[in-house]
Design a protein around this motif. Structure first.
Motif, PDB file in Angstrom:
ATOM      1  N   UNK A 167       0.651  -1.212   0.009  1.00 56.93           N
ATOM      2  CA  UNK A 167       0.077   0.052  -0.061  1.00 56.93           C
ATOM      3  C   UNK A 167       0.801   1.254   0.245  1.00 56.93           C
ATOM      4  N   UNK A 168       1.962   1.316   0.696  1.00 53.95           N
ATOM      5  CA  UNK A 168       2.672   2.348   0.942  1.00 53.95           C
ATOM      6  C   UNK A 168       3.450   2.544  -0.436  1.00 53.95           C
ATOM      7  N   UNK A 169       4.092   1.694  -1.036  1.00 51.05           N
ATOM      8  CA  UNK A 169       4.681   1.768  -2.321  1.00 51.05           C
ATOM      9  C   UNK A 169       3.525   2.246  -3.377  1.00 51.05           C
ATOM     10  N   UNK A 170       2.484   1.977  -3.477  1.00 53.35           N
ATOM     11  CA  UNK A 170       1.614   2.110  -4.169  1.00 53.35           C
ATOM     12  C   UNK A 170       1.189   3.706  -4.196  1.00 53.35           C
ATOM     13  N   UNK A 171       1.037   4.009  -2.879  1.00 53.30           N
ATOM     14  CA  UNK A 171       0.503   5.519  -2.635  1.00 53.30           C
ATOM     15  C   UNK A 171       1.763   6.348  -3.042  1.00 53.30           C
ATOM     16  N   UNK A 172       3.072   5.844  -2.710  1.00 55.83           N
ATOM     17  CA  UNK A 172       4.177   6.601  -3.044  1.00 55.83           C
ATOM     18  C   UNK A 172       4.505   6.873  -4.500  1.00 55.83           C
TER      19      UNK A 172
END
Length: 150
Positions: free
Chosen positions: A49-54
């Motif tokens: 999720x954090x990589x997607x958001x990033x």
């Protein structure tokens, strides 16, 4: 007279030994991989999720504004999560495949961070390629962990 008695007991004794051995084999299951870990599952999902958001956030702004300095804190935050996941896997027994996968994930993240720093900005093409790369890696990790549930 004792010989006929011994002959009758021998098959029964062999059957008893075979029965005990079979019970022992079926009763003790050999585990070649680590057991399922729900914390690992949730960490993998959070990193994804954090990589997607990033990357999706970065892609939403003009290319010339995608400077490394503006994203260095997010890189470090995700790097810390990946390192934590990797350390957790090293502590688990019979977990060699997951350890290899987390080491690959860690190496890719370090390299991508270094590349962005040296290039200063990232194109839409690079962002798409990296998103695809991390989806494949993290999905493989997650599938591997979920397979341990059964």
């Amino acid at each position: 007279m004792e010989k006929p008695n011994v002959r009758r007991r021998l098959p029964t004794l062999i059957q008893a030994i075979v029965f005990v051995l079979l019970c022992g084999l079926y009763g003790c299951s050999l585990q070649l991989v680590s057991p399922f870990d729900p914390t690992t599952e949730s960490e993998i999902q959070q990193i994804e999720k954090d990589i997607d958001y990033f990357y999706l956030t970065m892609r939403s702004i003009p290319t010339d504004e995608r400077l490394f300095a503006a994203y260095s804190n997010q890189y470090i935050k995700i790097d810390v999560q990946i390192r934590s996941l990797a350390r957790r896997q090293l502590l688990r027994e019979k977990n060699q495949e997951t350890i290899k996968q987390t080491q690959i994930l860690e190496a890719f993240w370090q390299q991508d961070m270094k590349d962005h720093k040296s290039k200063s900005v990232l194109s839409d093409f690079i962002i798409k390629r990296r998103l695809d790369q991390y989806h494949r890696l993290l999905n493989a990790l997650l599938r591997g962990e979920l397979a341990k549930k059964n």
